[in-house]
Write a protein that holds these residues in place. Structure first.
Motif, mmCIF file in Angstrom:
data_model
loop_
_atom_site.group_PDB
_atom_site.id
_atom_site.type_symbol
_atom_site.label_atom_id
_atom_site.label_comp_id
_atom_site.label_asym_id
_atom_site.label_seq_id
_atom_site.Cartn_x
_atom_site.Cartn_y
_atom_site.Cartn_z
ATOM 1 N N LEU A 48 0.833 -1.203 0.000
ATOM 2 C CA LEU A 48 0.000 0.000 0.000
ATOM 3 C C LEU A 48 0.866 1.251 0.000
ATOM 4 O O LEU A 48 0.572 2.228 -0.706
ATOM 5 N N ARG A 49 1.910 1.241 0.797
ATOM 6 C CA ARG A 49 2.842 2.380 0.823
ATOM 7 C C ARG A 49 3.403 2.623 -0.567
ATOM 8 O O ARG A 49 3.439 3.779 -1.051
ATOM 9 N N ARG B 128 2.222 1.632 -3.550
ATOM 10 C CA ARG B 128 1.198 1.982 -4.537
ATOM 11 C C ARG B 128 0.731 3.424 -4.377
ATOM 12 O O ARG B 128 0.278 4.048 -5.347
ATOM 13 N N CYS B 129 0.834 3.961 -3.159
ATOM 14 C CA CYS B 129 0.437 5.356 -2.923
ATOM 15 C C CYS B 129 1.554 6.336 -3.285
ATOM 16 O O CYS B 129 1.381 7.557 -3.131
ATOM 17 N N ALA C 36 4.500 6.622 -1.839
ATOM 18 C CA ALA C 36 5.339 7.037 -0.714
ATOM 19 C C ALA C 36 6.677 6.311 -0.778
ATOM 20 O O ALA C 36 6.763 5.165 -1.230
ATOM 21 N N SER D 162 -2.640 4.901 8.654
ATOM 22 C CA SER D 162 -2.625 6.112 7.840
ATOM 23 C C SER D 162 -1.184 6.321 7.400
ATOM 24 O O SER D 162 -0.259 5.799 8.024
ATOM 25 N N VAL E 75 -0.636 11.055 2.398
ATOM 26 C CA VAL E 75 -1.521 10.269 1.526
ATOM 27 C C VAL E 75 -2.956 10.461 2.003
ATOM 28 O O VAL E 75 -3.267 10.149 3.150
ATOM 29 N N ARG F 173 -7.424 7.887 -0.927
ATOM 30 C CA ARG F 173 -6.476 7.240 -1.843
ATOM 31 C C ARG F 173 -5.997 5.909 -1.256
ATOM 32 O O ARG F 173 -5.888 4.903 -1.964
ATOM 33 N N LEU F 174 -5.729 5.905 0.027
ATOM 34 C CA LEU F 174 -5.270 4.683 0.685
ATOM 35 C C LEU F 174 -6.339 3.591 0.607
ATOM 36 O O LEU F 174 -6.043 2.422 0.322
ATOM 37 N N ASP G 80 -8.730 3.388 -1.643
ATOM 38 C CA ASP G 80 -8.875 2.977 -3.040
ATOM 39 C C ASP G 80 -7.801 1.969 -3.441
ATOM 40 O O ASP G 80 -8.066 1.011 -4.180
ATOM 41 N N GLU G 81 -6.584 2.175 -2.958
ATOM 42 C CA GLU G 81 -5.508 1.235 -3.288
ATOM 43 C C GLU G 81 -5.749 -0.124 -2.604
ATOM 44 O O GLU G 81 -5.465 -1.173 -3.176
#
Length: 268
Positions: A93-94, A96-97, A99, A142, A146, A150-151, A153-154
């Motif tokens: 997730l990190r 894909r966002c 970060a 969290s 981000v 958005r988080l 959605d990913e």
């Protein structure tokens, strides 16, 4: 040989953990076998763990222990092993966002002991009785910079477990259970108003307008019209038959005047 044995033990551990779940977990991450790192941060305590949790020969037990310590129940101090696939999910997730690898993933809630879960469930309708937090398979997270949407959605795009966005707190729940989502209960009243249907929102405005003082013109416009009454007759217009009655009264008065007054009685 040692490498194969270690991978087999990890496979048995993961299989035993997942077998204890109420449902079969969703699709898991595909591992490339390379090293991978993550930075986890607990905002309330200020603790941070930066570890390379996976190396070329598999998961690092010491790194996973440090992660479990950060995930511990903050009320009882209890710890349980954290599902490695959950750590993989957080790292994915990190990435894909957008970060960086050094960006900390904030863990606002990790493991919950049965006692803590029961206590929270009494006052929070969003706490599930069989929460994946009880198994070390869930985290409320969290990521700085981000947006929570958005988080979420990913997490939805990954389809690797449950996820839900909590707008009133700004965190996203993720777990390695079945793929599913839900809408938080309760929460900030502003969030509930924003999610209300147009019809309900309109009725709410009507109630508010009725309760609050309004200009007289607005109130009058909303009030029902008074019932129609027949028009009153003019006072100068005599009713039918009034002339004859008036003539009779005059005749009686005239006759009374014409009668002689009685004689005064003499004193004895």
């Amino acid at each position: 040989m040692r490498h194969l044995l270690r991978l087999s033990l990890l496979g048995l551990l993961a299989g035993g953990t997942l077998a204890g779940c109420a449902s079969t977990p969703g699709p898991q991450a595909s591992f490339d076998g390379g090293p991978r790192s993550i930075v986890l941060h607990h905002p309330a305590s200020g603790e941070t763990v930066s570890v390379t949790y996976r190396r070329a020969d598999g998961y690092d037990p010491q790194a996973l222990d440090r992660i479990a310590t950060l995930f511990r129940d903050r009320r009882t101090g209890e710890t349980v092993p954290v599902d490695p696939t959950l750590v993989e999910l957080l790292a994915d997730l990190r990435d894909r966002c957008g970060a960086g690898p050094d960006t900390p993933v904030h863990i606002t809630s990790g493991y919950r002991s049965p006692l803590t879960n029961v206590t929270l469930a009494r006052s929070n309708p969003n706490v599930a009785e069989n929460s994946y937090h009880l198994r070390g398979q869930a985290a409320d997270i969290s990521i700085p910079g981000v947006p929570p949407r958005r988080l979420a959605d990913e997490a939805a795009a990954l389809q690797r477990g449950g996820y839900a966005l909590y707008p009133h707190t700004g965190h996203v729940h993720v777990d390695t259970g079945p793929v599913r989502t839900w809408s938080p209960k309760g929460g900030d009243p502003r969030i509930l108003e924003a999610r209300a249907t147009p019809a309900k929102a309109a009725s709410g405005k009507a109630v508010a307008a009725k309760a609050s003082p309004a200009p007289r013109t607005q109130v009058a416009a909303a009030e029902p019209a008074p019932p129609k009454r027949p028009p009153a007759k003019a006072a100068s217009t005599p009713a039918k038959g009034n002339d004859a009655d008036l003539a009779r009264v005059r005749m009686v008065l005239a006759s009374l005047k014409e009668q002689p007054e009685p004689a005064a009685k003499k004193k004895p």
